[in-house]
Design an enzyme around this catalytic site. Structure first.
Site, short mmCIF file in Angstrom:
data_model
loop_
_atom_site.label_atom_id
_atom_site.label_comp_id
_atom_site.label_asym_id
_atom_site.label_seq_id
_atom_site.Cartn_x
_atom_site.Cartn_y
_atom_site.Cartn_z
N LYS A 249 0.39 -1.12 -0.43
CA LYS A 249 0.03 -0.16 -0.04
C LYS A 249 0.90 0.98 -0.11
O LYS A 249 0.91 2.05 -0.54
CB LYS A 249 -0.92 0.03 0.93
CG LYS A 249 -2.15 -0.99 0.86
CD LYS A 249 -2.69 -1.43 2.47
CE LYS A 249 -3.64 -2.50 2.17
NZ LYS A 249 -4.86 -2.96 3.33
N GLN B 250 -5.38 -1.85 9.19
CA GLN B 250 -5.24 -3.21 8.93
C GLN B 250 -6.11 -4.05 9.88
O GLN B 250 -4.86 -4.21 10.98
CB GLN B 250 -3.55 -3.51 8.83
CG GLN B 250 -3.14 -4.70 7.91
CD GLN B 250 -3.25 -4.90 6.16
OE1 GLN B 250 -3.69 -3.07 5.67
NE2 GLN B 250 -3.71 -5.60 5.92
N ASP C 92 -11.86 2.46 3.70
CA ASP C 92 -11.87 1.14 4.02
C ASP C 92 -13.43 0.76 3.81
O ASP C 92 -13.72 0.21 3.16
CB ASP C 92 -11.61 0.45 4.99
CG ASP C 92 -10.25 -0.26 5.09
OD1 ASP C 92 -10.19 -0.49 3.53
OD2 ASP C 92 -9.55 -0.73 5.82
#
Ligand code: GUN
Length: 310
Positions: free
Chosen positions: A67, A111, A134
């Site tokens: 990422k 995460q 997200d």
């Protein structure tokens, strides 16, 4: 705004990213990242992505590094905060609050998975809806359920974009999906549930959701025009039951003897299906591209610019 206004308005020639029967997400993600870079360059914005990683899970470390690399390649600001596995709930939430207040950050991601002692939903909801990278904030989840544009969860949004590109295309790779049967196997909040909403509200498909308690799963598998495997377990779907001509999307990612494979034995179905995502190189790279797109969109909105990528 209709749901798919939340996806990039791209229309790439499938010849650029479909290789025979393989839906090369890796290629489509490259095209998409290039597109986001070009659009960002037209503005004075520097989108900022903050990623919080708790503990030393090997797979998570690899994902987070990917990422960061992708964000830096696009000229984004990238911040990674690494916290010990025994971090307290309060310390983690205070890191999130810090980024919520930082004007140079437009996307925040924690995460997953998190260590057991942490309250995952409380942590994810500490990220403001405006900085949600997200699509996990309840406001964004609610909008998705209502079928209106929202920040979308990256993996299902990446799959939806692949399918929408096929629907919008002419020629051999055109797919006529309206009203067809999509079967989603797996009901996670990250993939299965939002995937079903996107297929239903965005692509107008007839959607069945299956999961580990589904009776006679293989009869649904046999009827799927589009089959999405998001079980996270190999061997759940009997490949021999997959319908001839189906489009198969494998969201799974497993490391077996050092080799990365999906949920399905794709070699066993290649001759029968019309299109499928390879693993690696299918769905995975689309997830990262959509994360960058979400961050870019958040930055555009924060700047008072609601223009979508044309
Ligand atoms: N871990 C595996 N997939 C994801 C994802 O899409 N988002 C976050 N935050 N963590 C993940």
């Amino acid at each position: 705004m209709p749901l798919f206004d939340a996806l990039p308005r791209t229309a790439f020639d499938p010849g650029l990213w479909v290789d025979g029967k393989k839906l090369m997400g890796k290629k489509l993600a490259e095209l998409l990242r290039h597109h986001i870079k070009e659009e960002t360059a037209k503005t004075s914005l520097k989108p900022g992505l903050a990623v919080i990683l708790v503990g030393a899970d090997a797979a998570s470390q690899i994902y987070v590094a990917g990422k960061e690399k992708a964000a830096l390649e696009l000229g984004f600001d990238s911040r990674i905060v690494r916290l010990p596995a025994d971090v307290t709930q309060e310390a983690l939430v205070s890191e999130i609050h810090r980024f919520n207040l930082d004007n140079s950050i437009h996307g925040i991601l924690v995460q997953l998975p998190l260590p057991e002692h942490l309250n995952e939903s409380q942590i994810l909801q500490a990220i403001t809806a405006e900085k949600d990278a997200d699509g996990f904030h309840y406001l964004n989840q609610g909008k998705l359920a209502a079928g209106i544009a929202a920040t979308l969860p990256c993996t299902p949004a990446g799959v939806a974009l692949m399918l929408r590109e096929l629907v919008a295309s002419n020629g051999v790779h055109h797919a006529d999906l309206i009203g067809r049967h999509a079967v989603v196997v797996g009901r996670s909040n990250i993939v299965g549930k939002p995937m079903a909403q996107l297929l239903l509200s965005g692509l107008n498909m007839t959607v069945t959701m299956c999961h580990s308690k589904t009776h006679n799963l293989q009869r649904f598998v046999a009827d799927a025009d589009v089959l999405i495997s998001a079980t996270g377990v190999r061997g759940v779907i009997d490949e021999s039951q997959i319908k001839a001509g189906a489009i198969v999307i494998d969201v799974g990612m497993h490391r077996i003897d050092g080799k990365v494979t999906g949920d399905l034995n794709l070699a066993a179905i290649e001759s029968r299906v019309s299109l499928y995502t390879p693993v690696p190189g299918g769905v995975g790279p689309m997830t990262i591209a959509m994360l960058l797109y979400n961050t870019y969109q958040n930055a555009m909105r924060a700047a008072g610019n609601t223009r979508q990528i044309a």
